[in-house]
Design an enzyme around this catalytic site. Structure first.
Site, PDB file in Angstrom:
ATOM      1  CD  GLU A 235      39.182  72.517  38.478  1.00 59.88           C
ATOM      2  OE1 GLU A 235      38.524  71.807  38.764  1.00 59.88           O
ATOM      3  OE2 GLU A 235      38.596  73.928  38.946  1.00 59.88           O
ATOM      4  CB  CYS A 269      36.127  65.126  35.824  1.00 54.32           C
ATOM      5  SG  CYS A 269      35.220  66.575  36.071  1.00 54.32           S
TER       6      CYS A 269
HETATM    7  P1  NDP Z   1      44.085  64.995  28.789  1.00 56.79           P
HETATM    8  O1  NDP Z   1      43.932  65.791  29.565  1.00 56.79           O
HETATM    9  O2  NDP Z   1      44.924  64.355  27.642  1.00 56.79           O
HETATM   10  O3  NDP Z   1      43.633  66.139  27.331  1.00 56.79           O
HETATM   11  C1  NDP Z   1      43.370  66.887  27.623  1.00 56.79           C
HETATM   12  C2  NDP Z   1      43.353  68.568  26.634  1.00 56.79           C
HETATM   13  O4  NDP Z   1      45.044  69.016  27.485  1.00 56.79           O
HETATM   14  C3  NDP Z   1      43.252  68.460  25.589  1.00 56.79           C
HETATM   15  O5  NDP Z   1      43.409  69.370  25.521  1.00 56.79           O
HETATM   16  C4  NDP Z   1      44.569  68.580  24.640  1.00 56.79           C
HETATM   17  O6  NDP Z   1      44.662  68.631  23.573  1.00 56.79           O
HETATM   18  C5  NDP Z   1      45.093  69.187  25.835  1.00 56.79           C
HETATM   19  N1  NDP Z   1      46.713  68.425  25.937  1.00 56.79           N
HETATM   20  C6  NDP Z   1      46.914  66.987  25.411  1.00 56.79           C
HETATM   21  N2  NDP Z   1      48.787  67.883  25.700  1.00 56.79           N
HETATM   22  C7  NDP Z   1      48.874  69.062  26.038  1.00 56.79           C
HETATM   23  C8  NDP Z   1      50.212  69.404  26.311  1.00 56.79           C
HETATM   24  N3  NDP Z   1      51.895  69.015  26.103  1.00 56.79           N
HETATM   25  N4  NDP Z   1      50.466  70.955  26.718  1.00 56.79           N
HETATM   26  C9  NDP Z   1      48.913  71.405  26.664  1.00 56.79           C
HETATM   27  N5  NDP Z   1      47.879  70.817  26.566  1.00 56.79           N
HETATM   28  C10 NDP Z   1      47.535  69.631  26.185  1.00 56.79           C
HETATM   29  O7  NDP Z   1      43.570  64.112  28.406  1.00 56.79           O
HETATM   30  P2  NDP Z   1      42.785  63.311  27.399  1.00 56.79           P
HETATM   31  O8  NDP Z   1      41.734  63.644  26.919  1.00 56.79           O
HETATM   32  O9  NDP Z   1      44.105  62.608  26.250  1.00 56.79           O
HETATM   33  O10 NDP Z   1      42.002  61.822  28.018  1.00 56.79           O
HETATM   34  C11 NDP Z   1      43.167  61.128  28.775  1.00 56.79           C
HETATM   35  C12 NDP Z   1      42.120  61.141  30.014  1.00 56.79           C
HETATM   36  O11 NDP Z   1      42.473  62.010  31.288  1.00 56.79           O
HETATM   37  C13 NDP Z   1      40.931  60.229  30.416  1.00 56.79           C
HETATM   38  O12 NDP Z   1      41.072  58.858  30.830  1.00 56.79           O
HETATM   39  C14 NDP Z   1      40.191  60.723  31.240  1.00 56.79           C
HETATM   40  O13 NDP Z   1      40.768  59.482  32.355  1.00 56.79           O
HETATM   41  C15 NDP Z   1      41.055  61.928  32.135  1.00 56.79           C
HETATM   42  N6  NDP Z   1      39.921  63.059  31.570  1.00 56.79           N
HETATM   43  C16 NDP Z   1      39.983  63.824  32.842  1.00 56.79           C
HETATM   44  C17 NDP Z   1      39.173  64.450  31.972  1.00 56.79           C
HETATM   45  C18 NDP Z   1      37.824  65.543  33.725  1.00 56.79           C
HETATM   46  O14 NDP Z   1      37.338  66.157  33.377  1.00 56.79           O
HETATM   47  N7  NDP Z   1      38.500  65.437  35.125  1.00 56.79           N
HETATM   48  C19 NDP Z   1      38.521  64.997  30.964  1.00 56.79           C
HETATM   49  C20 NDP Z   1      39.129  64.805  30.098  1.00 56.79           C
HETATM   50  C21 NDP Z   1      40.123  63.555  30.366  1.00 56.79           C
HETATM   51  P3  NDP Z   1      44.521  67.314  22.673  1.00 56.79           P
HETATM   52  O15 NDP Z   1      42.906  66.395  22.903  1.00 56.79           O
HETATM   53  O16 NDP Z   1      43.995  67.712  21.102  1.00 56.79           O
HETATM   54  O17 NDP Z   1      45.202  66.057  23.202  1.00 56.79           O
END
Ligand code: NDP
Length: 492
Positions: A235, A269
């Site tokens: 997602e 999102c």
């Molecule tokens: P990420 O996609 O980086 O993180 C989402 C989740 O994935 C977090 O729990 C994160 O952990 C985890 N994660 C990070 N790296 C890895 C990996 N290599 N393997 C497995 N899991 C991993 O989102 P961000 O929070 O950094 O946000 C970045 C961008 O994502 C935002 O600017 C926004 O545009 C978008 N976003 C979109 C969302 C949506 O609902 N569509 C929700 C959130 C963000 P951790 O937080 O510990 O790094």
């Protein structure tokens, strides 16, 4: 990872420390998955009715402690507690729906075997996958992961959840409340940490991984999971369009679109990111948006209509989108280049922004909205579909809503409403293109956390054996004759 290493979560409005949590490494993640696997038999033996009782008890507990949960969400994300409470109610709605409907959706189905196989009884059973890993984001730290957790549990799986590093407290609280009513706390486990903990969960041998977050990380998650053939649900982000037709209720469209784009500081999102409005009603729509936008302000919980950016590095992205849009000829009718005032962003309304600017191409995830005029809804549809994303959309038209909605390349459309599909538990949630694949919520969300087991039973043996070395020339003629009879006639 150093044994005993920890990290902290913060109040986004002030930067004050909100909590300290362990950074779980490979061994802790693997032992959580093993514990969840060992708890599988307890959970599966309960059957649908036993699981329904447990999950409804959990939803009751969440209702009773809604204020406690909302306060924690507000603390870690910075959003107003009223928004946090709304988020919890939506999550509870999904939990209760999944608990109540799993039995009906997942019951065995009897299929017609066809004339050639008329002596067979054909059944399709749905079996839980085993252990489901859930990786969640910070923007809706209970609603979003519960869209996977509730449906995975209701389908008979056990779950290991890794919350975002910005909202670990909400994840830990969820698991703690579950342990208070569950027959075995290992049915739903939480691991905390940074991105590397998420990587460990992908590599842990879970039977499916449900991820919500950015498209960039989704690709890393999918590649990691591919090494062990672990299936994924992704997602990801969106660049959700709003299409406003000339016969729209313009005032309501403007009101709802403003909320969709700015509430939760634009960190939704499925929130509105761009608007295509018919030029015949564009002036009225834009002036209403600007008038309403002037009345909203960001602030710490209790002080504003929406909170700060939860993730500090998002501010740079928002700033770069605004700057690029304005440098390339867009105009700011509310706010502008100076609206990013860390940790807050004031409302920004931009118009006439070129379609190839980064603000129109990439997810901004801030309280900004771009409004571009179009000559027709055909043009609005074409521009909406030109995006690499395809998550949600909203259509405003009194007479042509369905006709427009059906032409959009995205997973969900709200007509004369905004993000309404997220609150209807019986419909699937998810996107296409760079917005991901797989579905949570609704019957599709339950099916997603099961696999189909086909069982075909011979009710009696027929004199002609086709699956035997004793097959005769007569049997050969019969089978070809029957196929010709059934399918060899003219097409129609
Ligand atoms: P990420 O996609 O980086 O993180 C989402 C989740 O994935 C977090 O729990 C994160 O952990 C985890 N994660 C990070 N790296 C890895 C990996 N290599 N393997 C497995 N899991 C991993 O989102 P961000 O929070 O950094 O946000 C970045 C961008 O994502 C935002 O600017 C926004 O545009 C978008 N976003 C979109 C969302 C949506 O609902 N569509 C929700 C959130 C963000 P951790 O937080 O510990 O790094």
């Amino acid at each position: 990872m150093t044994q005993g290493a920890t990290f902290q979560s913060h109040l986004p409005a002030t930067g004050a420390i909100s909590g300290t949590f362990p950074i779980d490494g490979d061994s802790q993640v693997h032992s959580a998955v093993l514990a969840a696997r060992n708890a599988s038999s307890t959970w599966q033996e309960l059957g649908h009715s036993g699981r329904r009782k447990v999950l409804l008890a959990w939803s009751k507990l969440l209702i009773n402690r809604i204020d406690e949960c909302a306060a924690l969400i507000s603390e870690e994300t910075g959003k107003p507690t009223s928004d946090a409470r709304l988020e919890v109610t939506l999550a509870i709605g999904h939990l209760a729906w999944a608990a109540r409907n799993a039995h009906e959706v997942l019951r065995p189905q009897y299929r017609s075997p066809g004339i050639l196989m008329a002596n067979m009884a054909a059944t399709v059973e749905r079996s839980p996958l085993g252990v489901v890993g859930v990786i969640g984001p910070w923007n809706y730290p209970i609603f979003t992961p519960m869209g996977s957790i509730s449906y995975a549990l209701a389908a008979g799986n056990t779950v290991v959840f890794k919350p975002s590093e910005f909202t670990p407290g909400v994840g830990v609280w969820l698991a703690k409340t579950f342990s208070e009513i569950a027959p075995n706390a290992d049915i739903f486990r939480v691991v905390t940490g940074l991105g590397d903990t998420g990587r460990a969960l992908c590599e842990s041998g879970v039977n499916k991984l449900a991820f919500t977050g950015s498209t960039k990380t989704a690709k890393v998650v999918a590649a990691t999971c591919a090494k062990t053939m672990t299936p994924v649900i992704l997602e990801c982000g969106g660049k959700d369009p709003v299409l406003v037709a000339s016969d729209a209720d313009v005032k309501t469209a403007a009101d709802f679109t403003l909320w969709s784009s700015m509430s939760n500081a634009g960190q939704t999102c499925i929130g509105a990111e761009r608007v295509y409005v018919d030029e015949k009603v564009a002036d009225e729509f834009i002036s209403t948006m600007v008038e309403l936008g002037k009345k909203i302000t960001p602030g710490a919980p209790g002080h504003g209509n929406y909170g700060p950016a939860t993730m500090p590095k998002q501010l740079e992205i928002i700033q770069s989108h605004i700057t690029d849009a304005l440098n390339r000829g867009g105009q700011a009718l509310l706010g502008g280049k100076d609206s990013v005032k860390a940790p807050f962003v004031e409302p920004v309304i931009l118009v006439n922004v070129p379609e190839d600017s980064i603000a129109m191409q990439d997810e901004t995830f801030g309280p900004t909205i771009i409004i571009n005029r179009v000559k027709s809804m055909d043009e609005a549809i074409a521009l909406s579909n030109a995006s690499r994303y395809g998550l949600g959309a909203s259509v405003w038209s009194k007479r042509h809503g369905k006709e427009i909605a059906s032409q959009l390349q995205c997973g969900m459309v709200a007509i004369n409403s905004t993000i309404s599909f997220a609150a209807v538990a019986s419909v699937p949630f998810g996107g296409v293109k760079d917005s991901g694949y797989g579905r949570i919520h609704g019957p599709e969300g339950l099916l997603e956390f099961t696999y189909a087991r086909t069982i075909v039973r011979a009710r009696f043996q027929i004199p002609l054996s086709f699956t035997s070395f004793r097959r005769s020339a007569f049997a050969d003629r019969i089978i070809v004759g029957v196929i010709k009879l059934l399918h060899g006639r003219s097409i129609g």
